[in-house]
Design a protein around this motif. Sequence first.
Motif, mmCIF file in Angstrom:
data_model
loop_
_atom_site.group_PDB
_atom_site.id
_atom_site.type_symbol
_atom_site.label_atom_id
_atom_site.label_comp_id
_atom_site.label_asym_id
_atom_site.label_seq_id
_atom_site.Cartn_x
_atom_site.Cartn_y
_atom_site.Cartn_z
ATOM 1 N N ASP A 109 0.459 -0.683 1.461
ATOM 2 C CA ASP A 109 -0.972 -0.351 1.521
ATOM 3 C C ASP A 109 -1.247 1.026 0.924
ATOM 4 O OD1 ASP A 109 -3.653 -0.669 2.075
ATOM 5 O OD2 ASP A 109 -3.470 -0.158 4.204
ATOM 6 N N GLN A 110 -0.812 1.204 -0.340
ATOM 7 C CA GLN A 110 -1.037 2.455 -1.071
ATOM 8 C C GLN A 110 -0.494 3.681 -0.332
ATOM 9 O OE1 GLN A 110 -2.449 2.746 -4.327
ATOM 10 N NE2 GLN A 110 -1.895 0.571 -4.165
ATOM 11 N N LYS A 112 -0.115 4.119 2.904
ATOM 12 C CA LYS A 112 -0.585 4.362 4.272
ATOM 13 C C LYS A 112 0.501 4.067 5.294
ATOM 14 C CE LYS A 112 -5.452 3.569 3.162
ATOM 15 N NZ LYS A 112 -6.631 2.682 3.343
ATOM 16 N N GLN A 113 1.438 3.203 4.891
ATOM 17 C CA GLN A 113 2.643 2.982 5.677
ATOM 18 C C GLN A 113 3.831 2.948 4.732
ATOM 19 O OE1 GLN A 113 2.097 -0.653 8.038
ATOM 20 N NE2 GLN A 113 1.375 0.566 9.769
ATOM 21 N N LEU A 129 5.682 10.476 -1.001
ATOM 22 C CA LEU A 129 4.280 10.354 -0.586
ATOM 23 C C LEU A 129 3.344 11.323 -1.291
ATOM 24 C CD1 LEU A 129 4.686 9.877 3.274
ATOM 25 C CD2 LEU A 129 4.019 8.144 1.605
ATOM 26 N N TYR A 132 0.523 10.328 -3.543
ATOM 27 C CA TYR A 132 -0.506 9.523 -2.886
ATOM 28 C C TYR A 132 -1.375 10.369 -1.950
ATOM 29 C CZ TYR A 132 2.124 5.534 -4.629
ATOM 30 O OH TYR A 132 2.764 4.621 -5.443
ATOM 31 N N ARG A 134 -0.413 11.953 0.725
ATOM 32 C CA ARG A 134 -0.075 11.687 2.120
ATOM 33 C C ARG A 134 1.240 12.374 2.474
ATOM 34 N NH1 ARG A 134 -3.704 8.057 3.978
ATOM 35 N NH2 ARG A 134 -2.562 7.683 5.911
ATOM 36 N N ASN A 224 0.243 6.931 18.309
ATOM 37 C CA ASN A 224 -1.153 7.255 18.007
ATOM 38 C C ASN A 224 -1.978 7.631 19.238
ATOM 39 O OD1 ASN A 224 -1.357 4.752 19.198
ATOM 40 N ND2 ASN A 224 -2.125 3.697 17.379
ATOM 41 N N ASP A 266 3.759 4.781 9.992
ATOM 42 C CA ASP A 266 2.500 5.285 9.463
ATOM 43 C C ASP A 266 2.743 6.572 8.678
ATOM 44 O OD1 ASP A 266 0.942 3.307 10.672
ATOM 45 O OD2 ASP A 266 0.690 4.466 12.523
ATOM 46 N N THR A 267 1.853 6.838 7.733
ATOM 47 C CA THR A 267 1.814 8.145 7.061
ATOM 48 C C THR A 267 0.430 8.750 7.294
ATOM 49 O OG1 THR A 267 0.993 7.347 4.924
ATOM 50 C CG2 THR A 267 3.384 7.254 5.300
ATOM 51 N N PHE A 268 0.233 9.992 6.838
ATOM 52 C CA PHE A 268 -0.975 10.724 7.197
ATOM 53 C C PHE A 268 -1.512 11.478 5.983
ATOM 54 C CE2 PHE A 268 1.835 10.119 10.725
ATOM 55 C CZ PHE A 268 1.004 9.665 11.735
ATOM 56 N N PRO A 269 -2.833 11.612 5.866
ATOM 57 C CA PRO A 269 -3.411 12.305 4.713
ATOM 58 C C PRO A 269 -3.011 13.782 4.705
ATOM 59 C CG PRO A 269 -5.101 11.082 5.928
ATOM 60 C CD PRO A 269 -3.872 11.085 6.787
#
Length: 581
Positions: A109-110, A112-113, A129, A132, A134, A224, A266-269
Amino acid sequence: MTESSFSIDLAAELKAIVGSQYTLMDEDKKQPYCQGIRLGSGKAYAVVRPGSLVEIWKVLQACVKADVIVIMQAANTGLTGGSTPSGNDYDRPIVIISTMRIDDIQLIDQGKQIIGFAGSTLFGLEDTLKPYGREPHSVIGSSCIGASIVGGICNNSGGALVQRGPAYTELSLYAQITEEGELQLVNNLGIDLGSEPEEILSNLENNKYQEKDVHFPEKRASDNEYHERIRDVDADTPSRFNNDKRRLYEASGCAGKLAVFAVRLDTFPIPEKHRVFYIGINDPAVMEQMRRDMLSTFDNLPVSGEYLHSSSYDISKKYGKDSYLVIDKLGTKYIPKMFAIKRTVDRWAGKFKFLPNKFSDRIMQYMSQLWPNHLPKRMEDFREKYEHHWIVETANAGVDEAQAYLQEFFKNNEGDYFECTEREADQAILHRFVTGGALTRHHIMNGKDLGSIMTIDVAFPRNEQDWFEVLPPEIDDKIAVKMYYGHFFCHVMHQNYIMKKGVDGKAVKQQILSSYDARGAEYPAEHNVGHEYIAKQPLRDFYKQNDPTNSFNPGIGGTSKFKHWKEASGESSDCGCGHGY
């Protein structure tokens, strides 16, 4: 089967799977994999370095058939000896499977994970990352240089980031040995990859799946809820710790009791705006008040808040300098190469009796002293004025919020702060980052005049006010060197000591831990039990659930080293398969 024929048969099978080059039988070559970075060592029958997920599976099949112990090992950067043998009192031979050749990272998902393979590292993930926009769950700010993604999950490692909590996922791909002794593959990645083990593993590592095969089940790929938990500053329990039943799930927290092939996270902006504030304080109560204010009243949680006591500042400045310079000048990508060079140098130096132990560390320490002072003037000025140093990172709207708070707070309270330039921010964070390894280097260079190293990794309750340690004289007099540092917003502290010569460090540690029990603290907080701590009952139950035959990493947390969790007394050292040990 005789012991010699067993040895020949298993060695031949392992070599047939991964190749002779990656099947280490020589004691010198096995040694770096059999010894922890700080503690823990023992003998292994073989060290195997597979190059694919399918090869790991085949090695596991051979090991289960031979009825040997398996220790899954990634970067071997753990500080409690949890990824190496500990002593030589096991009832079966040990095979260490080093996964570091299998370091692929796949994006979902680009970005995001991600899916991190068994040997993938946090450094590698940061680089993957970055295009992207992230970043991973954990970034620089821990003591584990070169740490692996899977290792972090298996140990519920904490990381420095306030909003994200311990490394955690409910989406993983792993092998398990059942109560009947059967090896089975469990695919809980949420991706359709086939039905047979080798098909699943081959499809994953060759990226043979499509977007429609990727599902998003109601399962967490990160903790989360942590950002809400940490804000509860009046709770009488710690915010995170390894024994927390909330975050023991399959691969997460398994401590090597499963053979984990891959995890989904998960990854994060990456924040658009980022600012670091360097805070100096002499009164611990003032620092605690700031912590409570920021967590309970800020609209935007800070990114991280790394603490350094002045003693840790000094030791890190002197004995972490070479690691600092390597990362600062060459980048994080060079760290695995540096470790490889160090292992080779020490292995060759060990062949010459006239050369000292840890020869590579001694050379690097002497060379680092030729370099001028690497820390910025404003940090050095604060070191002269303040005992407690706090590096607070903020992002986006939190920058202005923190700036306004600090300006107002220090009008009426002791201490001071400055807003770091981009360069100063990098220097401050990196200085904190290399602290964990500095104590070991200090001991290497001065060990003949000192006793043993003793470390404590503790999580204080969220409502704890007296967080800074003041030891009674009868304990304090036994300690030569103290280092205090940690993740202050989380109340997770690393309290490391070097004993005076002749002092029983284990006895001192037990005295300190008993005082923590009375205060409702939990330990270990994020480095996991390894072979240094006794696992409490929730962990023991979790380990037995994951590994009913006790074939993966036995002995962890002071548990049994024997098959089917038998106790040592009255049990034979023969594992019953004919080859003994």
